[in-house]
Enzyme design. Structure first.
Site, short mmCIF file in Angstrom:
data_model
loop_
_atom_site.label_atom_id
_atom_site.label_comp_id
_atom_site.label_asym_id
_atom_site.label_seq_id
_atom_site.Cartn_x
_atom_site.Cartn_y
_atom_site.Cartn_z
CG ASP A 1 -12.28 -3.64 -2.42
OD1 ASP A 1 -11.30 -4.60 -2.83
OD2 ASP A 1 -11.93 -2.39 -2.03
CG ASP B 1 -2.10 -0.80 1.21
OD1 ASP B 1 -2.12 -1.69 0.18
OD2 ASP B 1 -2.78 -1.02 1.99
#
Lengths: 251, 194
Positions: A130, A11
């Site tokens: 997601d 990330d």
């Protein structure tokens, strides 16, 4: 034989590596290029860089980072986070990214998938999904899993494949950050119904979880962040363990 | 050594340039026929869709330039496929260097094939120092069947050509620039071909 892939996810915020626990509470864990090289040397099969910066300069910062990674790293990598146009993708691929992953922008404008596939080819377009369960139904979520939609996971996955995506990166929001294992039942259904590779994400905590997601979840690849970032397991050891359990890997 | 990567607008070619840089060689991106003809080694890359890539080649006249090259040429991924007689993708006629037709995997397997597979039956000095069953990285939906020009075999649904060679022309279905140390060795071998 085609092997199962292990994919560390980095990330990125403002050019630095962070890891979200359930996508909040960020922790700094180093320089992305160094980390990427380390993972490549340890036997990672691919890397994913997920940009979560929100600054105005983010596009330029990300393009610079992509170029620095491409110069140093000899395995493929995917870049995702906030990508919403042909122009965004063009810049990232031009700087050396092998694939891009799109998420919210594809949900908001599904035609974007077709346009990207027509221009760049299926092989470099990953659609990230997601989702979490609401009243027993898997619903697609947006903006890093924060915003629920009415879209049903399996229908969306079908549409994504039909529109030409080369791969699906599925993150279960119910499992992400828990370290209790991947959403294998759901993954197995996705992998059986769809005819493109499925990358499992969310829930990796120990080596058995990876074995389970390849065997029970029928995943083609497994992605994880913190277990690798914080050296809870070495990729080499993980791949040996997978091989010992009859799962084909590159060693 | 003058190393040229044919630049015809076909996708991510930076990675190839960077891979050679890591080996200590500066590769030049070029669409200039004269510069390509004068190179010691030519890389013919390709990512994306076959018919549009082939149209770009024809529009620039580079199709003929490539066919007539005498120095070692390495086609990578779609580059290799376009060096074949034809490809099923967009019903495209190729450069006809390799005498085989590229076809699509069936839906008995996941398409595209993405990831690390093995190469075996290695038959060329391109693979010097590479072991049978070493791993290479591939991303593709179409493949060249086994033929007399096959110099490496991979298996997905069935055995197929992971690399082809005819005279000075080499083609690899995989991405050596993304295939870690094995890929680096293959690129180095290409530069060192006699």
């Amino acid at each position: 034989m085609l092997t199962k892939r292990i994919i560390p996810c980095l990330d990125i915020k403002d050019g630095r590596t962070v890891k979200g626990i359930n996508f909040v509470d960020l922790r700094d864990a180093g320089d992305p290029v160094e980390l990427a090289q380390m993972y490549a040397n340890e036997g990672a099969d691919e890397l994913v860089f997920l940009d979560i910066s929100a600054t105005e300069e983010r596009r330029k910062t990300l393009a610079d980072l992509v170029k620095r990674v491409a110069e140093k790293v000899n395995i493929p990598f995917t870049v995702g986070g906030g990508i919403s146009s042909i122009k965004d993708v063009d810049v990232l691929l031009h700087n050396g990214a092998d694939k891009v992953s799109i998420n919210s922008s594809a949900v908001k404008n599904p035609e974007l998938i077709n346009e990207l596939v027509a221009k760049f080819g299926s092989q470099c377009i990953v659609v990230a999904i997601d989702a979490k369960q609401i009243n027993g139904e898997w619903k697609v979520h947006l903006v890093g899993g924060k915003v629920p939609t009415e879209i049903e996971l399996f229908e969306w996955a079908k549409e994504v494949e039909e529109r030409g995506a080369g791969e699906i990166l599925f993150t279960s929001m119910d499992h992400d950050g828990t370290k209790n294992g991947f959403a294998n039942e759901t993954l197995a259904r996705l992998s059986t119904e769809r005819n493109i590779p499925i990358i499992a994400s969310g829930g990796a905590g120990n080596m058995q979880h990876f074995i389970d997601t390849f065997k029970d979840g029928k995943a083609d690849a497994a992605l994880a962040a913190s277990v690798f970032h914080f050296k809870e397991m070495e990729i080499k050891d993980l791949k040996k363990k997978l091989q010992d359990n009859g799962i084909p890997v590159r060693l | 050594m003058k190393l040229v990567i044919v630049n015809y607008g076909a996708g991510n070619i930076q990675s190839i340039k960077f891979a050679f840089k890591r080996l200590g060689y500066d590769a030049v991106l070029s669409d200039d026929a004269k510069e390509i003809r004068a190179a010691d080694r030519v890389i013919f890359p390709g990512v994306g869709e076959a018919s549009s890539a082939m149209n770009k080649l024809r529009a620039s006249g580079l199709d003929k330039v490539i066919q007539e090259l005498k120095q070692p040429v390495l086609g990578i991924c779609l580059g290799m496929q376009l060096m074949c007689h034809s490809t099923e993708e967009g019903n495209t006629s190729g450069l006809g260097i390799f005498d085989t037709d590229v076809v699509r995997f069936t839906n008995r397997v996941k398409v595209p094939q993405i990831g690390w597979n093995q190469i075996s039956n290695l038959k060329s000095s391109l693979f010097k120092g590479v072991a049978e069953k070493d791993h290479i990285y591939l991303v593709h939906s179409y493949y060249a069947p086994i033929c007399s020009e096959t110099i490496a075999v991979s298996e997905y649904e069935m055995p197929y050509s992971s690399a082809l060679q005819k005279d000075n022309f080499y083609g690899v279905q995989f991405h050596p620039e993304k295939s870690s140390k094995v890929g680096e060795r293959i690129l180095k071998n290409f530069l060192e071909l006699a």
